[in-house]
Enzyme design. Sequence first.
Site, PDB file in Angstrom:
ATOM      1  N   SER A 167       2.806 -82.999  27.640  1.00 24.97           N
ATOM      2  CA  SER A 167       3.667 -84.170  27.458  1.00 24.97           C
ATOM      3  C   SER A 167       4.904 -84.049  28.343  1.00 24.97           C
ATOM      4  O   SER A 167       5.329 -82.945  28.722  1.00 24.97           O
ATOM      5  CB  SER A 167       4.095 -84.314  25.995  1.00 24.97           C
ATOM      6  OG  SER A 167       5.085 -83.358  25.667  1.00 24.97           O
TER       7      SER A 167
ATOM      8  N   LYS B 186      10.864 -77.084  16.187  1.00 22.75           N
ATOM      9  CA  LYS B 186      10.458 -77.815  14.977  1.00 22.75           C
ATOM     10  C   LYS B 186       8.935 -77.928  14.868  1.00 22.75           C
ATOM     11  O   LYS B 186       8.413 -78.183  13.782  1.00 22.75           O
ATOM     12  CB  LYS B 186      11.109 -79.203  14.930  1.00 22.75           C
ATOM     13  CG  LYS B 186      10.632 -80.188  15.974  1.00 22.75           C
ATOM     14  CD  LYS B 186      11.374 -81.514  15.850  1.00 22.75           C
ATOM     15  CE  LYS B 186      10.937 -82.513  16.904  1.00 22.75           C
ATOM     16  NZ  LYS B 186       9.547 -82.930  16.800  1.00 22.75           N
ATOM     17  N   ASP B 187       8.211 -77.757  15.979  1.00 22.70           N
ATOM     18  CA  ASP B 187       6.748 -77.833  15.961  1.00 22.70           C
ATOM     19  C   ASP B 187       6.086 -76.488  15.681  1.00 22.70           C
ATOM     20  O   ASP B 187       4.870 -76.422  15.504  1.00 22.70           O
ATOM     21  CB  ASP B 187       6.221 -78.351  17.309  1.00 22.70           C
ATOM     22  CG  ASP B 187       6.585 -79.802  17.562  1.00 22.70           C
ATOM     23  OD1 ASP B 187       6.770 -80.548  16.580  1.00 22.70           O
ATOM     24  OD2 ASP B 187       6.687 -80.182  18.744  1.00 22.70           O
TER      25      ASP B 187
ATOM     26  N   CYS C 255       4.204 -80.321   8.127  1.00 25.35           N
ATOM     27  CA  CYS C 255       4.459 -81.708   8.500  1.00 25.35           C
ATOM     28  C   CYS C 255       4.368 -82.646   7.298  1.00 25.35           C
ATOM     29  O   CYS C 255       4.992 -83.691   7.269  1.00 25.35           O
ATOM     30  CB  CYS C 255       3.441 -82.156   9.558  1.00 25.35           C
ATOM     31  SG  CYS C 255       3.860 -81.648  11.233  1.00 25.35           S
TER      32      CYS C 255
ATOM     33  N   THR D 266       8.605 -94.495  12.120  1.00 28.70           N
ATOM     34  CA  THR D 266       8.781 -93.047  12.148  1.00 28.70           C
ATOM     35  C   THR D 266       7.455 -92.384  11.800  1.00 28.70           C
ATOM     36  O   THR D 266       6.689 -92.909  10.995  1.00 28.70           O
ATOM     37  CB  THR D 266       9.875 -92.565  11.185  1.00 28.70           C
ATOM     38  OG1 THR D 266       9.909 -91.127  11.208  1.00 28.70           O
ATOM     39  CG2 THR D 266       9.629 -93.026   9.755  1.00 28.70           C
TER      40      THR D 266
ATOM     41  N   THR E 109       5.947 -94.034  24.948  1.00 24.69           N
ATOM     42  CA  THR E 109       5.055 -94.973  24.260  1.00 24.69           C
ATOM     43  C   THR E 109       5.755 -95.592  23.053  1.00 24.69           C
ATOM     44  O   THR E 109       5.655 -96.796  22.801  1.00 24.69           O
ATOM     45  CB  THR E 109       3.772 -94.244  23.803  1.00 24.69           C
ATOM     46  OG1 THR E 109       3.095 -93.743  24.954  1.00 24.69           O
ATOM     47  CG2 THR E 109       2.851 -95.187  23.048  1.00 24.69           C
ATOM     48  N   ARG E 110       6.479 -94.779  22.304  1.00 27.73           N
ATOM     49  CA  ARG E 110       7.186 -95.289  21.126  1.00 27.73           C
ATOM     50  C   ARG E 110       8.260 -96.306  21.530  1.00 27.73           C
ATOM     51  O   ARG E 110       8.424 -97.344  20.881  1.00 27.73           O
ATOM     52  CB  ARG E 110       7.806 -94.135  20.345  1.00 27.73           C
ATOM     53  CG  ARG E 110       6.769 -93.177  19.776  1.00 27.73           C
ATOM     54  CD  ARG E 110       7.418 -92.102  18.921  1.00 27.73           C
ATOM     55  NE  ARG E 110       6.465 -91.020  18.655  1.00 27.73           N
ATOM     56  CZ  ARG E 110       6.561 -90.156  17.669  1.00 27.73           C
ATOM     57  NH1 ARG E 110       7.581 -90.244  16.829  1.00 27.73           N
ATOM     58  NH2 ARG E 110       5.669 -89.208  17.494  1.00 27.73           N
TER      59      ARG E 110
ATOM     60  N   SER F  61       7.545 -89.168  10.804  1.00 32.79           N
ATOM     61  CA  SER F  61       8.000 -88.012  10.040  1.00 32.79           C
ATOM     62  C   SER F  61       8.186 -88.355   8.570  1.00 32.79           C
ATOM     63  O   SER F  61       8.954 -89.259   8.228  1.00 32.79           O
ATOM     64  CB  SER F  61       9.336 -87.520  10.626  1.00 32.79           C
ATOM     65  OG  SER F  61      10.046 -86.736   9.701  1.00 32.79           O
ATOM     66  N   LEU F  62       7.497 -87.620   7.698  1.00 36.04           N
ATOM     67  CA  LEU F  62       7.695 -87.841   6.266  1.00 36.04           C
ATOM     68  C   LEU F  62       9.109 -87.460   5.845  1.00 36.04           C
ATOM     69  O   LEU F  62       9.647 -88.027   4.896  1.00 36.04           O
ATOM     70  CB  LEU F  62       6.679 -87.029   5.466  1.00 36.04           C
ATOM     71  CG  LEU F  62       5.212 -87.476   5.514  1.00 36.04           C
ATOM     72  CD1 LEU F  62       4.413 -86.726   4.468  1.00 36.04           C
ATOM     73  CD2 LEU F  62       5.079 -88.972   5.300  1.00 36.04           C
ATOM     74  N   ARG F  63       9.704 -86.507   6.515  1.00 34.55           N
ATOM     75  CA  ARG F  63      11.084 -86.109   6.212  1.00 34.55           C
ATOM     76  C   ARG F  63      12.033 -87.287   6.415  1.00 34.55           C
ATOM     77  O   ARG F  63      12.851 -87.614   5.539  1.00 34.55           O
ATOM     78  CB  ARG F  63      11.497 -84.940   7.117  1.00 34.55           C
ATOM     79  CG  ARG F  63      12.981 -84.587   7.047  1.00 34.55           C
ATOM     80  CD  ARG F  63      13.344 -83.571   8.132  1.00 34.55           C
ATOM     81  NE  ARG F  63      13.045 -84.061   9.479  1.00 34.55           N
ATOM     82  CZ  ARG F  63      13.832 -84.880  10.166  1.00 34.55           C
ATOM     83  NH1 ARG F  63      14.963 -85.312   9.653  1.00 34.55           N
ATOM     84  NH2 ARG F  63      13.484 -85.281  11.378  1.00 34.55           N
ATOM     85  N   ARG F  64      11.918 -87.936   7.575  1.00 37.29           N
ATOM     86  CA  ARG F  64      12.772 -89.094   7.843  1.00 37.29           C
ATOM     87  C   ARG F  64      12.438 -90.236   6.892  1.00 37.29           C
ATOM     88  O   ARG F  64      13.324 -90.900   6.361  1.00 37.29           O
ATOM     89  CB  ARG F  64      12.580 -89.543   9.302  1.00 37.29           C
ATOM     90  CG  ARG F  64      13.117 -88.559  10.323  1.00 37.29           C
ATOM     91  CD  ARG F  64      12.654 -88.888  11.736  1.00 37.29           C
ATOM     92  NE  ARG F  64      13.227 -87.981  12.726  1.00 37.29           N
ATOM     93  CZ  ARG F  64      12.703 -87.745  13.920  1.00 37.29           C
ATOM     94  NH1 ARG F  64      11.562 -88.347  14.266  1.00 37.29           N
ATOM     95  NH2 ARG F  64      13.282 -86.921  14.765  1.00 37.29           N
TER      96      ARG F  64
ATOM     97  N   ARG G 235       3.062 -93.342  16.380  1.00 37.48           N
ATOM     98  CA  ARG G 235       2.631 -92.144  17.089  1.00 37.48           C
ATOM     99  C   ARG G 235       2.729 -92.392  18.583  1.00 37.48           C
ATOM    100  O   ARG G 235       3.037 -93.476  19.031  1.00 37.48           O
ATOM    101  CB  ARG G 235       1.180 -91.794  16.727  1.00 37.48           C
ATOM    102  CG  ARG G 235       0.971 -91.300  15.304  1.00 37.48           C
ATOM    103  CD  ARG G 235       1.579 -89.939  15.017  1.00 37.48           C
ATOM    104  NE  ARG G 235       1.316 -88.941  16.060  1.00 37.48           N
ATOM    105  CZ  ARG G 235       0.192 -88.246  16.185  1.00 37.48           C
ATOM    106  NH1 ARG G 235      -0.803 -88.435  15.324  1.00 37.48           N
ATOM    107  NH2 ARG G 235       0.044 -87.349  17.131  1.00 37.48           N
ATOM    108  N   GLY G 236       2.412 -91.356  19.340  1.00 36.80           N
ATOM    109  CA  GLY G 236       2.492 -91.455  20.794  1.00 36.80           C
ATOM    110  C   GLY G 236       3.706 -90.694  21.303  1.00 36.80           C
ATOM    111  O   GLY G 236       4.582 -90.290  20.538  1.00 36.80           O
TER     112      GLY G 236
END
Length: 326
Positions: free
Chosen positions: A23, A93-94, A255, A140, A167-168, A142-145, A162-163
């Site tokens: 990426s 974070k990944d 995640c 988003t 792309t987002r 992210s479940l956190r966000r 996603r993307g």
Amino acid sequence: MSPNASPTISSPPRTIRIGSRKSQLALVQTYWVQEQLQKSFPDRTFEVHTMSTQGDKILDVALAKIGDKGLFTKELEVGMLQHDIDFAVHSLKDLPTRLPEGLILGVVTERENPADALVVHEQHKDKQVDTLPAGAVVGTSSLRRLAQLRHHFPHLTFKDIRGNLNTRLQKLDAGEYDAIILAVAGLHRLGMSDRVHQILPDKVSLHAVGQGALGIECRADDQEVLSLLKAIEHVPTRDRTLAERAFLRELEGGCQVPIGVNTQLDGDTLTLTGIVASVDGKKLVKDTVTGAASEAEHLGIQLAQRLREQGAQEILDEIFTQIQRG
């Protein structure tokens, strides 16, 4: 040296092979690491090798439904264990908090701003997150966000996105979303700081564990690489993220679990704040611990235990049950 003696021929230094996802953001981060190491060791050769991970290939399914953080690291880890590459550069974070046997988190680099950013469609440029109209669609992955924003702004509509970053942003600008939430650090690294409409305050969104920092993973027994990597280690960031990762590891979150953190370092004093929230945002437990930076991992474990006592375990159990049911 005597006339008949043969000159000693030393072998050239070993070429160091750096692994990276393909990426744009991953490559920007990896080339930055390559550049810093090349400056520190001009006589060495550092090569970048790229590969696609499962997380890069599956772009039409929410992250929470397809697995944990290893989605973005497994192929790189196999490459290290097979000696195809010598170390891998990750957005910290990944990187899972539990690594395969034989691999370690070698060093952590200096952190960019770890906060989340609100990025809006042109029609909402006069709005902030708390003034977006009811029903506004916020993207988003992210479940956190998601959990934190649902907790604070239940009148908004949330939609998975996603993307890669470009792309987002294209989906946002095309009108599929009224706003999206992205990491400030990623936008900054890609030269898109102008797209940061609002930096979300901690009281609205605690950031992801390790967000904004780069984690460099390598073989545990490769002392040569470990010694080279020390040149780009940032100790304050290391201490902050060690506390964050210990907190996450103790709660066994990936995640799929809405866990957020914030760390502050004042001299040798580390302050760690953490939250665990239900996906619908209706339940949220939050607390803070403070102690010596040298005890960073202990602080993370301590905070996890305190949140468990306040109801975090019940929230986590509910989420794991939901995941198992599919």
